[in-house]
Design an enzyme around this catalytic site. Structure first.
Site, PDB file in Angstrom:
ATOM      1  N   LYS A   1       2.239   1.926  -5.195  1.00 25.81           N
ATOM      2  CA  LYS A   1       2.919   1.380  -6.379  1.00 25.81           C
ATOM      3  C   LYS A   1       2.071   1.514  -7.640  1.00 25.81           C
ATOM      4  CE  LYS A   1       3.350  -2.585  -4.347  1.00 25.81           C
ATOM      5  NZ  LYS A   1       2.900  -2.210  -3.002  1.00 25.81           N
TER       6      LYS A   1
ATOM      7  N   ASP B   1       0.816  -1.222   0.000  1.00 27.08           N
ATOM      8  CA  ASP B   1       0.000   0.000   0.000  1.00 27.08           C
ATOM      9  C   ASP B   1       0.845   1.265   0.000  1.00 27.08           C
ATOM     10  OD1 ASP B   1      -2.281  -1.682   0.224  1.00 27.08           O
ATOM     11  OD2 ASP B   1      -1.932  -1.801   2.382  1.00 27.08           O
TER      12      ASP B   1
ATOM     13  N   GLN C   1       2.265  -6.130  -3.013  1.00 25.70           N
ATOM     14  CA  GLN C   1       2.562  -6.154  -1.566  1.00 25.70           C
ATOM     15  C   GLN C   1       3.869  -5.367  -1.314  1.00 25.70           C
ATOM     16  OE1 GLN C   1       1.683  -9.591  -2.963  1.00 25.70           O
ATOM     17  NE2 GLN C   1      -0.310  -8.678  -2.754  1.00 25.70           N
TER      18      GLN C   1
ATOM     19  N   GLY D   1      -4.053  -4.610  -4.431  1.00 28.08           N
ATOM     20  CA  GLY D   1      -5.061  -3.618  -4.794  1.00 28.08           C
ATOM     21  C   GLY D   1      -4.341  -2.371  -5.248  1.00 28.08           C
ATOM     22  N   HIS D   2      -4.075  -2.263  -6.553  1.00 24.09           N
ATOM     23  CA  HIS D   2      -3.340  -1.113  -7.061  1.00 24.09           C
ATOM     24  C   HIS D   2      -4.327  -0.070  -7.568  1.00 24.09           C
ATOM     25  CE1 HIS D   2       0.599  -3.570  -7.708  1.00 24.09           C
ATOM     26  NE2 HIS D   2       0.282  -3.375  -6.459  1.00 24.09           N
TER      27      HIS D   2
HETATM   28  P1  IMP Z   1      -2.482 -12.827   1.932  1.00 26.26           P
HETATM   29  O1  IMP Z   1      -1.533 -12.245   0.938  1.00 26.26           O
HETATM   30  O2  IMP Z   1      -3.935 -12.582   1.578  1.00 26.26           O
HETATM   31  O3  IMP Z   1      -2.187 -14.246   2.246  1.00 26.26           O
HETATM   32  O4  IMP Z   1      -2.266 -12.024   3.318  1.00 26.26           O
HETATM   33  C1  IMP Z   1      -1.068 -12.101   4.071  1.00 26.26           C
HETATM   34  C2  IMP Z   1      -0.746 -10.750   4.704  1.00 26.26           C
HETATM   35  O5  IMP Z   1      -0.367  -9.836   3.658  1.00 26.26           O
HETATM   36  C3  IMP Z   1      -1.923 -10.093   5.426  1.00 26.26           C
HETATM   37  O6  IMP Z   1      -1.401  -9.332   6.510  1.00 26.26           O
HETATM   38  C4  IMP Z   1      -2.496  -9.144   4.386  1.00 26.26           C
HETATM   39  O7  IMP Z   1      -3.197  -8.066   4.965  1.00 26.26           O
HETATM   40  C5  IMP Z   1      -1.217  -8.689   3.705  1.00 26.26           C
HETATM   41  N1  IMP Z   1      -1.418  -8.243   2.326  1.00 26.26           N
HETATM   42  C6  IMP Z   1      -1.644  -9.015   1.245  1.00 26.26           C
HETATM   43  N2  IMP Z   1      -1.748  -8.263   0.141  1.00 26.26           N
HETATM   44  C7  IMP Z   1      -1.563  -6.990   0.520  1.00 26.26           C
HETATM   45  C8  IMP Z   1      -1.514  -5.745  -0.188  1.00 26.26           C
HETATM   46  O8  IMP Z   1      -1.639  -5.662  -1.418  1.00 26.26           O
HETATM   47  N3  IMP Z   1      -1.294  -4.637   0.579  1.00 26.26           N
HETATM   48  C9  IMP Z   1      -1.099  -4.698   1.920  1.00 26.26           C
HETATM   49  N4  IMP Z   1      -1.128  -5.838   2.614  1.00 26.26           N
HETATM   50  C10 IMP Z   1      -1.358  -6.979   1.924  1.00 26.26           C
END
Ligand code: IMP
Length: 405
Positions: free
Chosen positions: A16, A13, A219, A40-41
């Site tokens: 990017k 977040d 991420q 979520g871009h």
């Molecule tokens: P997962 O990727 O859904 O398995 O989540 C694992 C961890 O990564 C959790 O803490 C999510 O909130 C975090 N996470 C996954 N994708 C994002 C992103 O695009 N932005 C911020 N945090 C993320």
């Protein structure tokens, strides 16, 4: 022609989407190399806000082809809804501008179900990412190539009965109807089929013909499966190293670009040493509209952590920083940045003077208040990496370019 990689320097977040959208206009290829619909871009395009989960931000560029690489996991239902949303915004998506790797893995309704049941303590996005990568590592996943010859249906049945057996033994309850899942996936699979191809070859061709390529990370560094705050991480390699294996072929990066927010945020559980649970944290959340683009969850907010920033630079070999959301710090009398840890693990801070006036939409570094310029100078001195761009608002045009990448 340049080859860039853009990676989040914090917990995701960082902004990017905007940075990749900005750079994509001059690119021949934009490649996502890891993750799936957990990303979520957000990009603002012709005054429309578009949130892309799996499709690279390059899709908005009339010039670039977008690639979803072999390191990604793909949920066809979410991909289909993204394609529809883009069509409504006047952006056509087809085989000429989007190619999805035959080696990427299919995220199924069962993966989403398992994610919700098993990963509450991590605070995942619930998009089935961890269970899908688990199946991949266990050599029981479903590659997208099986969508081409129809064998995915048989694999879905095997996958369903394997998990069903496990689920009955461990939890004493059965799972949803696999035939129903197959029926639910059919229309999205039909839409996805023509997009599947050999993306390693596509990237290789672009490299060998001197094309410009942007590798778009999702991420952030501290959600990386190896380098992040394990176990509170995602299930893929989010760092620069992941761009080579998940993008398809070896490439030399002309720039390794960090995207770093001017403060820190984190969504989900896990350590966050500079977290602010007070009024300042709430203010950052409201001013920065810090709510998850994928799940809508409120993000935890805190001060910039430069000791983690330095580690992110070490891991990724960053040689250029884009600092985002500097405008969201306006009005705070004092700004803090962590530059180390005390013996009890709490952050050691440096305090800096804040500024009062709004800097929203400023496009020249010299128009920034002196305190804002000092804040930026402190970051680059501490990281030993230049801050080449500064974002001062959500639009493409709200940007200060100090040095072209
Ligand atoms: P997962 O990727 O859904 O398995 O989540 C694992 C961890 O990564 C959790 O803490 C999510 O909130 C975090 N996470 C996954 N994708 C994002 C992103 O695009 N932005 C911020 N945090 C993320």
């Amino acid at each position: 022609m340049p080859v860039y990689v853009v990676v989040g320097a914090q917990w995701g977040d960082e902004g990017k989407g905007k940075v990749c959208d900005f750079l994509a206009g001059a690119m021949d290829l934009v490649v996502r190399y890891q993750g799936g619909a957990n990303a979520g871009h957000t990009v603002v395009f012709d005054d429309r806000k578009i949130v892309l989960h799996q499709i690279p931000s390059g899709i908005l560029s009339p010039r670039a082809r977008s690639v979803i690489g072999n390191g990604c996991v793909v949920d066809p239902v979410i991909l289909a809804s993204e394609i529809r949303e883009l069509a409504a915004a006047g952006v056509h998506v087809g085989p000429e501008n989007l190619i999805v790797s035959q080696h990427a893995h299919l995220v199924t309704p069962l993966h989403r179900f398992l994610d919700e049941k098993q990963n509450g303590a991590i605070g995942t996005t619930g998009r089935g990412i961890g269970p899908c990568y688990t199946d991949k590592a266990q050599r029981s996943g479903i590659r997208l190539e099986s969508l081409m010859d129809g064998s995915w249906r048989g694999r879905m049945r095997e996958h369903g009965s394997r998990h069903e057996d496990f689920y009955r033994v461990v939890y004493g309850v059965g799972y949803i109807d696999v035939e129903e899942s197959i029926r639910a996936l059919e229309p999205a699979v039909a839409l996805l089929q023509p997009l599947i191809g050999d993306t390693a070859q596509v990237v290789c061709d672009a490299v060998s013909t001197g094309g410009s390529i942007l590798f778009e990370g999702a991420q952030g560094t501290f959600l990386d499966l190896d380098h992040g705050t394990y176990p509170y991480v995602t299930s893929s390699t989010t760092t620069v190293g992941g761009a080579i294996s998940g993008g398809g072929v070896y490439v030399h990066f002309d720039r390794r670009i960090a995207v770093m927010k001017a403060y820190a945020t984190r969504v989900g559980e896990g350590p966050f040493p500079t977290e602010l649970t007070d009024e300042t944290g709430r203010r950052l959340r409201e001013v920065g509209r810090e709510y998850g683009a994928t799940t809508g969850r409120a993000r935890r907010c805190g001060w910039l952590d430069l000791s983690m920033g330095r580690r992110a630079c070490m891991i990724n070999g960053f040689d250029y920083v884009v600092l985002t959301k500097l405008d969201c710090l306006s009005g705070l009398p004092v700004l803090r940045a962590a530059v180390g840890r005390a013996s009890d693990g709490t952050p050691d801070y440096v305090d800096m003077e804040g500024w009062d006036s709004s800097i929203a939409g400023v496009t020249s570094f010299h128009e920034l208040p002196v305190e804002a310029r000092r804040y930026v100078a402190f970051i680059e001195e501490y990281l030993c990496v230049p801050v080449g761009m500064i974002s001062t608002g959500p639009s493409r045009s709200d940007i200060i370019i100090r040095k072209e990448p």
